[in-house]
Write a protein that holds these residues in place. Structure first.
Motif, PDB file in Angstrom:
ATOM      1  N   SER A 108       5.579   2.857  10.801  1.00  0.00           N
ATOM      2  CA  SER A 108       5.251   1.647  11.368  1.00  0.00           C
ATOM      3  C   SER A 108       4.595   0.894  10.496  1.00  0.00           C
ATOM      4  N   ALA A 109       5.444   1.285   8.708  1.00  0.00           N
ATOM      5  CA  ALA A 109       4.594   0.391   7.740  1.00  0.00           C
ATOM      6  C   ALA A 109       3.434  -0.174   7.946  1.00  0.00           C
ATOM      7  N   GLY A 110       2.728   1.278   8.284  1.00  0.00           N
ATOM      8  CA  GLY A 110       0.981   0.690   7.720  1.00  0.00           C
ATOM      9  C   GLY A 110       0.161   0.049   9.082  1.00  0.00           C
ATOM     10  N   LEU A 111       1.449  -0.690  10.346  1.00  0.00           N
ATOM     11  CA  LEU A 111       0.962  -1.364  11.424  1.00  0.00           C
ATOM     12  C   LEU A 111       0.507  -0.243  12.123  1.00  0.00           C
ATOM     13  N   ASP A 112      -0.807  -1.059  13.456  1.00  0.00           N
ATOM     14  CA  ASP A 112      -1.218   0.272  13.867  1.00  0.00           C
ATOM     15  C   ASP A 112       0.070   0.290  15.425  1.00  0.00           C
TER      16      ASP A 112
END
Ligand code: AMP
Ligand code: MG
Length: 332
Positions: A108-112
């Motif tokens: 998710s590359a840090g996304l929620d």
């Protein structure tokens, strides 16, 4: 890197590789993917290394059916309707992660949020079922380069970076999946693809907007945005992408310089060009999508001064084809 034909033994070896943290390239109906066990942080990290992909660019998680995806993605009614209408198939949905999603945060590359898809290809299906884990898989090429639609393209682009390549022949679709975000109020088309906007609108019964429209008017004084830059949170959708080595000249008519190659469409005039390939002599957009990356790979390998491209109509699949061509024409 080993190339394996697709039989029961090949699938079993590939599935075992995935479960041990390996990287396996496999065919889908869109393009070849470079897969890793999506629950394994180290395996997912290896995908970014192998591709030279920036870590801010999230990955799509693949599973054999909707039921599996419900463990890590939250499906509301609209998402369920789309999944039922288009899965298995070339539609990727961006959804909220479940609270304790058992997939690596790196995907998710840090996304929620998490991107999810069910591929419609017998080899991808057999591999995922045999591996028994969700498979994170971007296209199996070096970051920023043309997507692979044949096993040979993968070997040429990634060399030994993939532990194993399953050779299932050419991909029937030839273009990447449509990426649709359902994390805001209305559905937002982040990337046009094989499933076109109008068929999605027919299922959700509401307008599907592009990322620029969804972001609304820019505050006064903001410099104008390139229409290819996504202002939404999909950092991978950068303008420069899918680039061949040769510069691309779009909407071309006559040849303009010596040594130019032509990627033609329909009955476009081709005289004066050093080499010519035709996306679809009959002017068929499905055929053009399926052959786009293969023919770009072929022409690029000839080392032309430039690749000129005949105009392709914007309707239906043409929107996705033109999106890829415009990105391929941007020099980074
Ligand atoms: P590919 O690299 O061809 O697999 O394409 C995947 C695309 O989906 C990339 O452009 C990503 O930026 C986009 N994507 C994946 N996950 C997300 C996410 N959670 N939110 C927004 N876009 C995403
Ligand atoms: Mg890609």
């Amino acid at each position: 890197m080993a190339l394996r034909p697709v039989d029961g033994a090949g699938i079993a070896v590939a599935a075992a590789r995935l479960r041990r943290g390996g990287l396996v390239a496999f065919p889908t109906e869109t393009v070849y993917g470079l897969g890793a066990d999506a629950t394994d942080d180290r395996a997912v990290a290896r995908i970014f290394e192998a591709k030279g992909r920036p870590h801010f660019n999230p990955l799509i998680v693949h599973a054999p059916d909707l039921a599996a995806h419900r463990a890590w993605a939250v499906f509301d009614d609209r998402a369920l309707r789309l999944a039922e209408a288009f899965w298995p198939g070339a539609l990727t949905l961006i959804l909220k992660r479940t609270p304790d999603a058992p997939v690596s945060r790196l995907v998710s590359a840090g996304l929620d949020t998490v991107a999810v898809r069910v591929p419609d290809h017998p080899v991808a299906q057999a591999l995922m079922r045999a591996a028994g884990c969700p498979v994170a898989a971007p296209s199996a090429n070096r970051s920023g380069r043309l997507s692979p639609t044949e096993a040979g393209h993968v070997a040429a682009s990634l060399g030994g970076a993939a532990d194993l390549i399953l050779d299932g022949g050419p991909c029937p679709g030839g273009l990447e999946s449509t990426v649709l975000s359902l994390t805001g109020d209305g559905p937002v088309l982040l990337r046009p693809g094989l499933v076109s906007r109008d068929v999605i609108e027919a299922v959700v019964g509401e307008a599907v907007v592009g990322p620029v429209e969804a972001a609304g008017p820019a505050p006064p004084g903001t410099p104008p945005e390139s229409p290819l830059e996504s202002p939404l949170e999909s950092p991978g959708l950068l303008a420069a992408h899918y680039a061949p080595r040769a510069p691309l000249r779009l909407d071309a008519g006559e040849a303009q310089e010596a040594g130019e190659a032509l990627l033609a469409f329909g009955d476009a005039p081709a005289s004066g060009y050093a080499a010519v390939r035709n996306l679809s002599p009959a002017g068929d957009l499905t055929e053009a999508a399926a052959s786009l990356f293969r023919l770009l790979h072929e022409l690029d390998a000839l080392g032309p001064a430039a690749i000129a491209v005949s105009p392709v109509p914007e309707d239906g699949l043409g929107a996705a084809i033109n999106d890829r061509l415009r990105r391929a024409a941007v020099r980074s």
